[in-house]
Scaffold this active site. Structure first.
Site, PDB file in Angstrom:
ATOM      1  N   LEU A  79       0.840  -1.202   0.000  1.00  0.00           N
ATOM      2  CA  LEU A  79       0.000   0.000   0.000  1.00  0.00           C
ATOM      3  C   LEU A  79       0.874   1.251   0.000  1.00  0.00           C
ATOM      4  O   LEU A  79       1.571   1.522   0.978  1.00  0.00           O
ATOM      5  CB  LEU A  79      -0.881   0.027   1.256  1.00  0.00           C
ATOM      6  CG  LEU A  79      -1.910  -1.096   1.418  1.00  0.00           C
ATOM      7  CD1 LEU A  79      -2.409  -1.147   2.855  1.00  0.00           C
ATOM      8  CD2 LEU A  79      -3.065  -0.895   0.453  1.00  0.00           C
ATOM      9  N   THR A  80       0.832   1.989  -1.075  1.00  0.00           N
ATOM     10  CA  THR A  80       1.579   3.248  -1.136  1.00  0.00           C
ATOM     11  C   THR A  80       1.024   4.224  -0.103  1.00  0.00           C
ATOM     12  O   THR A  80      -0.178   4.460  -0.051  1.00  0.00           O
ATOM     13  CB  THR A  80       1.494   3.840  -2.552  1.00  0.00           C
ATOM     14  OG1 THR A  80       2.229   2.997  -3.438  1.00  0.00           O
ATOM     15  CG2 THR A  80       2.054   5.250  -2.609  1.00  0.00           C
ATOM     16  N   ALA A 124       5.062  -0.133  -2.384  1.00  0.00           N
ATOM     17  CA  ALA A 124       5.913  -0.195  -3.574  1.00  0.00           C
ATOM     18  C   ALA A 124       7.169   0.642  -3.368  1.00  0.00           C
ATOM     19  O   ALA A 124       7.106   1.796  -2.944  1.00  0.00           O
ATOM     20  CB  ALA A 124       5.138   0.296  -4.790  1.00  0.00           C
ATOM     21  N   ARG A 156     -12.007  -7.017 -11.825  1.00  0.00           N
ATOM     22  CA  ARG A 156     -12.983  -6.105 -11.221  1.00  0.00           C
ATOM     23  C   ARG A 156     -14.331  -6.804 -11.131  1.00  0.00           C
ATOM     24  O   ARG A 156     -14.781  -7.420 -12.076  1.00  0.00           O
ATOM     25  CB  ARG A 156     -13.124  -4.830 -12.056  1.00  0.00           C
ATOM     26  CG  ARG A 156     -11.998  -3.858 -11.834  1.00  0.00           C
ATOM     27  CD  ARG A 156     -12.336  -2.543 -12.514  1.00  0.00           C
ATOM     28  NE  ARG A 156     -11.246  -1.603 -12.373  1.00  0.00           N
ATOM     29  CZ  ARG A 156     -11.076  -0.821 -11.313  1.00  0.00           C
ATOM     30  NH1 ARG A 156     -11.903  -0.883 -10.302  1.00  0.00           N
ATOM     31  NH2 ARG A 156     -10.066   0.021 -11.271  1.00  0.00           N
ATOM     32  N   HIS A 172      -0.733  -3.183 -12.353  1.00  0.00           N
ATOM     33  CA  HIS A 172      -1.336  -1.851 -12.210  1.00  0.00           C
ATOM     34  C   HIS A 172      -0.772  -0.768 -13.111  1.00  0.00           C
ATOM     35  O   HIS A 172      -0.714   0.406 -12.734  1.00  0.00           O
ATOM     36  CB  HIS A 172      -1.254  -1.407 -10.744  1.00  0.00           C
ATOM     37  CG  HIS A 172      -2.084  -2.264  -9.842  1.00  0.00           C
ATOM     38  ND1 HIS A 172      -1.881  -2.347  -8.486  1.00  0.00           N
ATOM     39  CD2 HIS A 172      -3.107  -3.105 -10.113  1.00  0.00           C
ATOM     40  CE1 HIS A 172      -2.748  -3.197  -7.959  1.00  0.00           C
ATOM     41  NE2 HIS A 172      -3.506  -3.671  -8.936  1.00  0.00           N
ATOM     42  N   HIS A 184       6.944  -6.021  -8.609  1.00  0.00           N
ATOM     43  CA  HIS A 184       5.665  -5.362  -8.939  1.00  0.00           C
ATOM     44  C   HIS A 184       5.467  -5.397 -10.456  1.00  0.00           C
ATOM     45  O   HIS A 184       6.048  -4.599 -11.193  1.00  0.00           O
ATOM     46  CB  HIS A 184       5.690  -3.924  -8.432  1.00  0.00           C
ATOM     47  CG  HIS A 184       4.340  -3.259  -8.384  1.00  0.00           C
ATOM     48  ND1 HIS A 184       3.258  -3.692  -9.112  1.00  0.00           N
ATOM     49  CD2 HIS A 184       3.895  -2.171  -7.689  1.00  0.00           C
ATOM     50  CE1 HIS A 184       2.208  -2.913  -8.874  1.00  0.00           C
ATOM     51  NE2 HIS A 184       2.580  -1.976  -8.007  1.00  0.00           N
ATOM     52  N   GLY A 185       4.618  -6.326 -10.902  1.00  0.00           N
ATOM     53  CA  GLY A 185       4.326  -6.444 -12.325  1.00  0.00           C
ATOM     54  C   GLY A 185       2.891  -6.110 -12.645  1.00  0.00           C
ATOM     55  O   GLY A 185       2.321  -6.670 -13.591  1.00  0.00           O
ATOM     56  N   TYR A 198       2.225  -0.125 -14.266  1.00  0.00           N
ATOM     57  CA  TYR A 198       3.588   0.375 -14.107  1.00  0.00           C
ATOM     58  C   TYR A 198       4.517  -0.304 -15.124  1.00  0.00           C
ATOM     59  O   TYR A 198       4.051  -0.978 -16.049  1.00  0.00           O
ATOM     60  CB  TYR A 198       4.035   0.220 -12.654  1.00  0.00           C
ATOM     61  CG  TYR A 198       3.171   1.044 -11.724  1.00  0.00           C
ATOM     62  CD1 TYR A 198       3.125   2.435 -11.857  1.00  0.00           C
ATOM     63  CD2 TYR A 198       2.363   0.452 -10.765  1.00  0.00           C
ATOM     64  CE1 TYR A 198       2.303   3.211 -11.038  1.00  0.00           C
ATOM     65  CE2 TYR A 198       1.539   1.217  -9.945  1.00  0.00           C
ATOM     66  CZ  TYR A 198       1.511   2.592 -10.087  1.00  0.00           C
ATOM     67  OH  TYR A 198       0.704   3.358  -9.296  1.00  0.00           O
TER      68      TYR A 198
END
Length: 370
Positions: free
Chosen positions: A29-30, A61, A272, A183, A180-181, A185
């Protein structure tokens, strides 16, 4: 025993060499409280509050280089200062017998030149810019700077940035890393055919679009060991204009490909959900990917509550469930699940502010003395 029978989330689990006492994971969680990209002492309270014996936590992250930035005050792990700053935070989690993984990250084109060294353009798989927008965290950067397409000969350096970040994470004391692969980025910018318009060996076919990520997985596993490596993926997501024309095929290809590296876990974000009457339904499912990824642990995330999480574990759709907003607002979330206690409500307005306490480490614990 009764609680475990009715709450699969609270049953023990063997995550590689780690003995977890429950299956409730702190999602990455950023929080934007790492001033100047350096983790701060107030993170000691935040993470240790959310630590339980044998619980798995994943950091916010954490940037792999000075080109990886796209938000104010997000932590990094590419400098000696950052590594040293993480050490007391990791120690605090380990003091409470938690298991702690560092999520390593590059934002790619989700940035502007103000976050980049020497004011340069952000790097990406493409030179297509993102439509101007206000970020989900309410931080309006105006237009995103059009990105610069990475040259083929530059890609090994980015792979190496992830490798070095993983090595630094182990030096800081972390038990492992999560790549982190997801969302939208940088890694996702290579995966998704809505973004990736390359014509070299990193674009076009599914195999080519996944090559960059798998090179990172290989480099990181070679550096720190596959038993310390996880990856987070969101094939169904369309964050930051990063959709794919066939997310099921993408997710299955990745799940199958990751098996050969023997990594510890695959962390997938659910499609979703849409509400139909009183039920949640989705045209897609993670089940085929969960079946395909058969050499390691499968973590699911994406708006789970206690009931959904218990059901997913009971049905074998996931081994562990990552909770974000509810864990943010309830530092003792596993205990609340165990006692069927009410949950604190989370306050979105304090998710991304710079205050070292407000909305960060001031959410109340259960009063168990009454």
């Amino acid at each position: 025993m009764g609680t475990q029978a009715t709450q699969p989330l609270l049953t023990p689990y063997k995550l590689g060499k780690f003995d977890l006492s429950h299956r409730v994971v702190l999602a990455p969680l950023t929080r934007q409280r790492s001033y100047g990209n350096v983790p701060q002492p107030h993170a000691i309270s935040y993470y240790s509050q959310r630590t339980s014996k044998g619980g798995l936590l994943i950091t916010e992250a954490t940037g792999v280089s000075d080109t990886a930035q796209g938000y104010p005050d997000t932590p990094g792990i590419w400098t000696k200062e950052q590594v040293e700053a993480w050490k007391p935070i990791v120690d605090a989690v380990h003091a409470k017998a938690g298991v702690f993984f560092c999520q390593i990250w590059h934002v790619g084109r989700v940035s502007n030149s103000g976050f980049q060294p020497n004011g340069q353009a952000p790097i990406s798989s493409t030179d297509k810019p993102i439509t101007p927008q206000i970020r989900a965290n309410g931080f309006n950067v105006g237009d995103f700077t059009p990105p610069r397409r990475l040259r083929t000969d530059e890609i090994p350096q980015i792979v190496d940035d992830f490798r070095l970040a993983a090595r630094n994470a182990i030096e800081a004391g972390f038990d492992g890393v999560e790549i982190h692969g997801a969302h939208g980025y940088l890694i996702d910018q290579f995966f998704k055919d809505q973004v990736n318009d390359r014509t070299d060996q990193y674009g076009g076919s599914l195999e080519n679009r996944c090559r960059f990520a798998l090179e990172i997985v290989e480099a990181v596993t070679n550096e720190i060991g596959a038993d310390k490596v996880g990856i987070r993926l969101s094939p169904f997501a369309n964050y930051m204009e990063s959709g794919d024309s066939n997310p099921n095929e993408l997710g299955l290809y990745l799940a199958n490909s990751l098996n050969k590296y023997g990594i510890l876990y695959c962390h997938m974000v659910e499609p979703r959900m849409k509400t139909v009457g009183e039920k949640f339904e989705s045209p897609h499912s993670l089940v085929p990917m969960r079946k395909a990824f058969n050499n390691g642990t499968f973590i699911a995330a994406g708006g789970f509550d206690k009931e959904d999480g218990n059901k997913a574990v009971a049905e074998g759709r996931a081994d562990l469930i990552a909770f974000g907003r509810w864990f943010l607002a309830n530092p003792d979330l596993p205990k609340r699940f165990e006692l069927n206690a009410p949950l604190n409500k989370y306050n979105r307005d304090t998710f991304y502010i710079s205050d070292p306490i407000l909305g960060y480490s001031d959410y109340p614990f259960l009063d168990t003395t009454a």
